[in-house]
Design a protein around this motif. Sequence first.
Motif, mmCIF file in Angstrom:
data_model
loop_
_atom_site.group_PDB
_atom_site.id
_atom_site.type_symbol
_atom_site.label_atom_id
_atom_site.label_comp_id
_atom_site.label_asym_id
_atom_site.label_seq_id
_atom_site.Cartn_x
_atom_site.Cartn_y
_atom_site.Cartn_z
ATOM 1 N N THR A 141 0.829 -1.197 0.000
ATOM 2 C CA THR A 141 0.000 0.000 0.000
ATOM 3 C C THR A 141 0.867 1.252 0.000
ATOM 4 O OG1 THR A 141 -1.777 -1.121 1.211
ATOM 5 C CG2 THR A 141 -1.786 1.286 1.228
ATOM 6 N N VAL A 190 2.054 4.734 1.073
ATOM 7 C CA VAL A 190 1.798 5.541 2.264
ATOM 8 C C VAL A 190 2.623 6.813 2.159
ATOM 9 C CG1 VAL A 190 1.873 5.644 4.773
ATOM 10 C CG2 VAL A 190 1.391 3.454 3.638
ATOM 11 N N ARG A 242 -6.022 3.263 -3.418
ATOM 12 C CA ARG A 242 -5.616 2.643 -2.152
ATOM 13 C C ARG A 242 -4.416 3.341 -1.487
ATOM 14 N NH1 ARG A 242 -6.412 -3.920 -2.925
ATOM 15 N NH2 ARG A 242 -8.594 -3.797 -3.607
ATOM 16 N N THR A 243 -4.083 4.525 -1.959
ATOM 17 C CA THR A 243 -2.995 5.264 -1.323
ATOM 18 C C THR A 243 -3.466 5.833 0.009
ATOM 19 O OG1 THR A 243 -2.065 5.860 -3.474
ATOM 20 C CG2 THR A 243 -1.429 7.231 -1.592
ATOM 21 N N VAL A 244 -2.568 5.807 1.000
ATOM 22 C CA VAL A 244 -2.864 6.381 2.310
ATOM 23 C C VAL A 244 -2.089 7.686 2.441
ATOM 24 C CG1 VAL A 244 -2.738 6.066 4.812
ATOM 25 C CG2 VAL A 244 -3.265 4.111 3.327
ATOM 26 N N LYS A 267 -1.159 10.299 4.985
ATOM 27 C CA LYS A 267 -1.161 10.471 6.429
ATOM 28 C C LYS A 267 -0.983 11.921 6.876
ATOM 29 C CE LYS A 267 0.116 5.896 8.063
ATOM 30 N NZ LYS A 267 -1.112 5.809 8.881
ATOM 31 N N VAL A 279 -7.201 6.804 1.319
ATOM 32 C CA VAL A 279 -7.501 7.246 2.677
ATOM 33 C C VAL A 279 -6.724 8.532 2.944
ATOM 34 C CG1 VAL A 279 -7.413 6.678 5.123
ATOM 35 C CG2 VAL A 279 -7.883 4.878 3.441
ATOM 36 N N GLU A 337 -5.849 10.907 5.841
ATOM 37 C CA GLU A 337 -5.867 10.973 7.296
ATOM 38 C C GLU A 337 -5.421 12.329 7.839
ATOM 39 O OE1 GLU A 337 -3.438 7.790 8.665
ATOM 40 O OE2 GLU A 337 -4.873 6.217 8.067
#
Length: 552
Positions: free
Chosen positions: A59, A61, A80-82, A84, A104, A106
């Motif tokens: 994934t 990130v 599907r990249t996060v 943060k 996502v 965050e």
Amino acid sequence: MRPIEVAAGAPLCLAHTDVGRVEAILARLRPGGEVDLRGTRLSADLLRRVLGGVRSEGTPVLGDANFTEAVFADDADFGRTVFKGATRFHGARFERTAHFDEAVFEGDVTDFRVARLRQAAFRWARFDADVDFSDAVFHGATVFADAEFQGAARFAGARFRPNPGQPTTVSFTGAAFAGVADFGRVWASDRVGVDFTGASFASADQVGPLGAERVVVDRVVFGAAVTVELLATAVSCVRTVFEQGVTLRLRYARANLERASFAGPSSVIGDESGADTAFDPLPTARELDFDSGALADLVRRDRSDRPERLWAPSVTSLRGVDLTKLTVSDADLSRAAFAGASNIDKLRIEGRSRFARSPGHRVLSLRSRRQLLAEEVAWRVTRRRGAAWRKRAEEIGDELRPPSPEALATLYRSLRKAQEDSKNEPGAADFYYGEMEMRRHAPSTLFGERVILTLYWLVSGYGLRATRALLSLAVTVALAAVALHRFGFAAPGLGFGASAVYTTGAAVSLEPKLFGTVVLTWPGELVRILVRLCGPLFLGLALISVRNRVKR
């Protein structure tokens, strides 16, 4: 995690890095690191290598990611990249597709302001804090299906444009808005529809003003009292739930409210152009970016200040709706289907709301017109009532299923009570007329009652047509005068004029001595008694008819 550095204290910035050093820089990427690609032109291969360098267990990130004014020359796949940290796509340009499916976000900042996106896809994306798409421009099909917005979702001033020559849908189906949902002055070009089917707005108190060719709000749940403002040619709110009530302000739209739930005080309002209204000022063609189409034509004619009620929305269906807490104001109800609605007598109808009008037909050479339900028009067409009714059915739409006369009589009775409670006696009178008409035509009506109702309709329009009652009086007097002239007077020699004066006096006077010592034959006495009975009756019906039309 500390940012990856190119030089001491400098975060990664490919926009200002020599090509020969790109490989070395990409090799130093780590999951969660900061990435600064401001103003960079990214190919699909370069983006793939950047995201490959920050993968953790498959994934991607990213920490703080700055793509301000970046240009994505090929398909951009952030699936599907996060993210943060703070994520910035401010002014970025996606020349091909933009995929953020299952991404996502965050960080506290997610900024897509003024970005230009093509074929944008945010399926199942999650935004844990505020996200800002203000003034962004979306080209082609745009999908936010099943996305989660935990903070404020701001789309103010966004534009949605279609693929050339193709109808396009902007999909928010199944999306969940936990906080503010700012769609203020969001305009979609012609041939673009916005679909919120199955979405939920937990606490939003304002959605819109939003303009699109069609807006679908089917099965949406609004958890708080909300104001929804829409400019569209068609709006669908089938099975929509307004848990605390809604103020639904519409312009132009044909609105389908079938089986919608209005749990709190609610209103459907036609939004007229003018100061302090939701659509003041109306969007320009440049804002909407269209030149043709149904919505374009409506806006263009509306802006021309023509004296037309173009702004008035049309409610097409209230089937299955509990109308206890609903108010309709300044809306067109000429196409509305009421069959299956409950507590119709509690519906409040205000302002310049209007129902369908009968095409007009001749009864004893008089034209009788009234307000009526669209469902009555559909029912009369099934009985082959002539070209005028068929034309009226085409005007309001011929897709209605005609209910039985008994059901129509119940609908009219409930609407009559609603109008009486609103002190609208003329409106109540029209619905009383409709109720009596349906009782007269109902198969369940007994023969004797049908005869009485038919006579009541014929001589006075159910006590609502003064001219018809006066005409009935005139016909009665004329026939009685002919009868008396031929065989009513015992003494011969009295002319027809005397007979006419005598019968007129008998019809309007309660004092027979005014006519002297005229002797009548026994048939003449029967005629006099008939005139003395019918005269006050018809006069009374005429007065009642006038009162029903002028009483407020």
